[in-house]
Write an enzyme that holds these catalytic residues in place. Structure first.
Site, PDB file in Angstrom:
ATOM      1  N   GLU A 102     -20.129 -68.129  32.318  1.00 33.81           N
ATOM      2  CA  GLU A 102     -21.464 -68.136  32.931  1.00 33.81           C
ATOM      3  C   GLU A 102     -22.448 -68.751  31.944  1.00 33.81           C
ATOM      4  OE1 GLU A 102     -22.786 -67.381  35.837  1.00 33.81           O
ATOM      5  OE2 GLU A 102     -21.241 -66.218  36.894  1.00 33.81           O
ATOM      6  N   ASP A 154     -22.940 -74.153  41.896  1.00 37.04           N
ATOM      7  CA  ASP A 154     -23.126 -74.087  40.446  1.00 37.04           C
ATOM      8  C   ASP A 154     -21.930 -74.665  39.678  1.00 37.04           C
ATOM      9  OD1 ASP A 154     -21.827 -71.601  41.474  1.00 37.04           O
ATOM     10  OD2 ASP A 154     -21.797 -70.997  39.383  1.00 37.04           O
TER      11      ASP A 154
HETATM   12 ZN   LIG Z   1     -20.603 -69.342  40.061  1.00 37.49          ZN
END
Ligand SMILES: [Zn+2]
Length: 253
Positions: A102, A154
């Site tokens: 992340e 993303d």
């Molecule tokens: Zn993601």
């Protein structure tokens, strides 16, 4: 419940903050892919809290702050919960197949601000470390948007993949030479559409070769562009996009 702290897997980790959200990897002993994400939340602290909250049912292995600091939340040996419904190159359980990173960034909803240089370099160093320790190939370093198109966007087209590609850490935009050909878009049918769909599927995307340029095809083309043609992400397969898809046909082992 406070999750017991574990020893970091990477020497690049600044601190461990154990998340309770993980399980056994299924059907394989070790990960052979890396999936990059953005946090998509206003603050790093809010994102980190959520990834460590038992009721959120989400997590990742690594968390990269904007200043380049790295936290580890889940041991690499465990299956973290970052990918959700996903598919790549025949694999439906990308959580079991991958290590999730992340990257702190508010994302599209937060105006898609640029990723700071220090952060991108930290992501690159971390990928290099994981890839070396686990013999992960560059073509297995993926975006969440690659493995969950239509559901996830993303880390987004603002992420500078070229920095990783220059270091041999992921595939690069092949920047194919211009050539003649048709632009394919929603509603197109026939052999060229089928060939495009087959090429996307060979590369790894879930894409059915129907010969019809439908909404699902448009979504996968947009996912491809988000990685390899970031200047224009519109789901329209123009000549440049089609040439890039063709030249990136990765040999499937
Ligand atoms: Zn993601």
């Amino acid at each position: 419940m406070i999750e017991a702290v574990f020893a970091a897997d990477s020497p690049l980790v600044d601190f461990v903050r154990a998340s309770p959200n993980h399980g056994e990897r299924r059907g394989r002993a070790a990960p052979d892919a890396i999936v990059l994400h953005y946090t998509g939340m206003p603050t790093a602290e809010g994102a980190l809290d959520r990834l460590c909250a038992a009721d959120a049912q989400v997590s990742c292995h690594y968390f990269v702050f904007e200043d380049g600091r790295i936290a580890q939340l889940v041991p690499e040996a465990r299956r973290a919960w970052h990918a959700g419904l996903s598919f790549w190159a025949g694999e439906n359980d990308m959580n079991s197949a991958s290590i999730g990173i992340e990257i702190v960034n508010p994302g599209h909803d937060g105006g898609a601000p640029p990723f700071p240089r220090a952060q991108v370099e930290a992501v690159a160093r971390l990928c290099a470390d994981i890839m070396e320790r686990r013999a992960i190939a560059p073509e297995r370093v993926l975006a969440h948007s690659d493995i969950s198109p239509g559901r996830k966007v993303d880390p987004g087209e603002a992420f500078p993949w070229e920095v990783l590609a220059a270091a041999g850490l992921c595939l690069a935009d092949p920047a194919p030479a211009a050539r003649d050909g048709m632009t394919l878009a929603r509603g197109a049918t026939g052999a060229p559409v089928r060939a495009l769909q087959e090429a996307l599927a060979r590369f790894g995307y879930r894409c059915e070769a129907t010969g019809v340029y439908d909404a699902a095809t448009e979504t996968v083309v947009a996912a491809f562009q988000r990685r390899f043609r970031r200047a224009r992400v519109d789901g329209v397969a123009d000549v440049r996009t089609r040439a890039a898809v063709e030249s990136l046909r990765a040999p499937v082992a």
